[in-house]
Write an enzyme that holds these catalytic residues in place. Structure first.
Site, mmCIF file in Angstrom:
data_model
loop_
_atom_site.group_PDB
_atom_site.id
_atom_site.type_symbol
_atom_site.label_atom_id
_atom_site.label_comp_id
_atom_site.label_asym_id
_atom_site.label_seq_id
_atom_site.Cartn_x
_atom_site.Cartn_y
_atom_site.Cartn_z
ATOM 1 N N LYS A 1 4.443 -4.067 1.278
ATOM 2 C CA LYS A 1 5.430 -4.101 0.192
ATOM 3 C C LYS A 1 6.061 -2.737 -0.050
ATOM 4 C CE LYS A 1 4.071 -8.105 -2.435
ATOM 5 N NZ LYS A 1 2.636 -8.435 -2.346
ATOM 6 N N ARG A 2 5.337 -1.697 0.300
ATOM 7 C CA ARG A 2 5.886 -0.338 0.138
ATOM 8 C C ARG A 2 7.201 -0.175 0.908
ATOM 9 N NH1 ARG A 2 3.835 3.851 2.557
ATOM 10 N NH2 ARG A 2 2.505 2.600 3.900
#
Ligand code: GLU
Length: 500
Positions: free
Chosen positions: A262-263
């Site tokens: 998700k980063r």
């Protein structure tokens, strides 16, 4: 159920996608699905969908639906699985508990698995002791050889227990179609817990039983499962089951080469659906995450991918997720797919993910016109609502200075906009289209010295008046979409803005 040892597996591969419905359908799982699908279709085999929902706490129906919808959206039809019952069902692990129980009992009866009554505290203490002695932390094997009477007594007393398999203290090798020989020292693992009870099998165990009973010939899955493979092979061997062929797909990495997460951006397929990417583009992009055809062709539809795909040519090294590349693919598909198809996708998209504008007065024809001029300029449908909001709202918010062409004055700009009004008024409602607009404006420019060689002086304020934007499609195209009445209204509004 068919006899699992039919000779079918000798010539027709059977592969599976075995997702756990514990989160939104991940982009990486979609890649695994696609590679399984391509391999099955290329080799005349079957693609099976099996829902691994034995983790009751984390599995949710909504995630299962998301997986199913995601596969349908991508066009990856499965031959057997939920909604497509075949001869090897049921295809949800939660509905297969009797089968697992049977094989667990067999392992226990054969002395290949055993009940372990160690408490979590005891196990932790054993591990700490091993670590303090510089040894790998694994289960000590304390309950391996408990006398059967004691086991029976503990079970009768309902003493908490798990079921462990006896791990051989040897090394184990398996051949991976992508990675070659892979070797493991089983002695490092210790006796693995394969079930919490007869009705609560754990992942490594249920996978082995299902892959066997569903006659899976090739296990194609992410590299993160490599540590599970030796455990699964030990279980197969304890039960005397055949070993499928393994192919572990490379990890998907973010642009910084760390595990895609998700980063880096959206990781769930549904988020790309929400952003308005086309399934054709996503499929094409996914296919090139770890594989490419010998001829290095880039734009390939599903049919072409099936023809060209070769599992053994999948790379070992991580595959980098390049967002620009995904945008490039989507933009290509927006241009090359039949217009009708794109229009339909867009209509579905708007229905499913309504933009923050009131579309009640906007009809399909209007939307299609917008698409026609904006398609080459956008990467996905959601961008259209961000960069082209002026098509959907009448209230344009821009500073009056934006109307002024470089080096010009307010008065000149007002004059230019008044000229614009006059030109537009010469065109009838029926003839109000980009071609007529262009010809009228160019004729006017040719006849007016102050605009010759400096069209921007006339066209810049027009374009800003219509769009309120620093950058947009050309003014004639926008005017045509907005129509004469709305275009005139916006130009008058711009003149007022300058006066204020
Ligand atoms: N259920 C596992 C997962 O979702 C996949 C199992 C497998 O492919 O062997 O990660």
């Amino acid at each position: 159920m068919l006899d699992p040892k039919t000779p079918q597996q000798l010539f027709a591969p059977r592969v599976r996608l075995a997702p756990s419905p514990t989160g939104w359908f991940h982009f990486g799982t979609a890649r695994t699905a696609l590679f399984n699908y391509l391999f099955a279709r290329k080799n005349g085999g079957k693609f099976i969908l099996r829902i691994e929902d034995t983790d009751k706490k984390r599995s949710q129906k909504i995630y299962e639906e998301d997986i199913i919808n995601g596969l349908k959206w991508l066009g990856l039809d499965w031959d057997e699985g939920p909604e497509r019952e075949g001869d090897f069902g049921p295809y949800r692990q939660s509905e297969r508990l009797d089968l697992y129980e049977k094989y667990l009992k067999q392992l226990l009866a054969d002395g290949k698995a055993y009940y372990c009554f160690c408490t979590p505290e005891e196990i932790e203490a054993q591990k700490q002791d091993l670590i303090s002695r510089g040894l790998p932390p694994k289960y000590s094997g304390k309950c391996r050889d408990l006398p059967p009477q004691l086991v029976a007594q503990y079970l009768a007393e309902k003493k908490p227990a798990v079921i462990r398999i006896k791990m051989p203290k040897t090394t184990l090798q398996f051949d991976d179609l992508i990675r070659g020989k892979v070797e493991f020292n089983l002695d490092l693992l210790g006796d693995l817990v394969i079930a919490k009870s007869l009705r609560e099998p754990l992942y490594n165990f249920s996978v082995v039983i299902d892959d066997y009973l569903m006659q899976i010939t090739h296990v194609i899955r992410g590299e993160d499962h490599i540590p599970n493979t030796p455990k699964q092979i030990v279980i197969q061997e304890a039960l005397g089951l055949p070993r499928p062929i393994y192919a572990h797909l490379p990890m998907i990495l973010g642009p910084d080469r760390s595990k895609f997460s998700k980063r880096h951006g959206a990781t769930a397929l549904v988020e790309y659906q929400k952003l308005g990417y086309l399934p054709e583009a996503v499929v094409n992009f996914l296919a090139l995450l770890g594989w490419h055809p010998a001829d290095n062709e880039e734009i390939m539809d599903l049919e072409t991918l099936v023809k060209k795909f070769e599992l053994t040519k999948v790379q070992k090294g991580g595959a980098i997720f390049n967002f620009q590349k995904l945008n490039w693919f989507n933009n290509q598909y927006l241009r090359i797919l039949p217009k009708e198809r794109v229009f339909n996708y867009f209509a579905d998209y708007v229905k499913k993910y309504p933009p923050p504008f009131d579309l009640s007065e906007i009809n399909q024809e209007y939307l299609n016109k917008i698409l026609e001029i904006e398609l080459p300029r956008i990467n996905n449908f959601s961008e259209l609502f961000q960069t082209c909001d002026f098509f959907f709202t009448k209230e344009l918010k821009y500073p009056p200075e934006l109307l002024i062409w470089k080096g010009e004055s307010v008065t000149n700009t007002q004059q230019a906009l008044t000229d614009v009004l006059n030109i537009i008024n010469q065109i009838s409602d029926e003839d109000f289209n980009r071609i007529n607009l262009q010809s009228k404006f160019y004729t006017f420019i040719d006849n007016h010295l102050e605009y010759q060689g400096n069209r921007g002086k006339l066209l810049w304020p027009l374009r800003v008046a219509l769009s309120g934007k620093q950058a947009s499609a050309g003014p004639f195209e926008i005017a045509e979409v907005l129509g004469k009445k709305e275009s005139l209204r916006r130009i008058k509004e711009a003149i007022n803005k300058l006066e204020a």
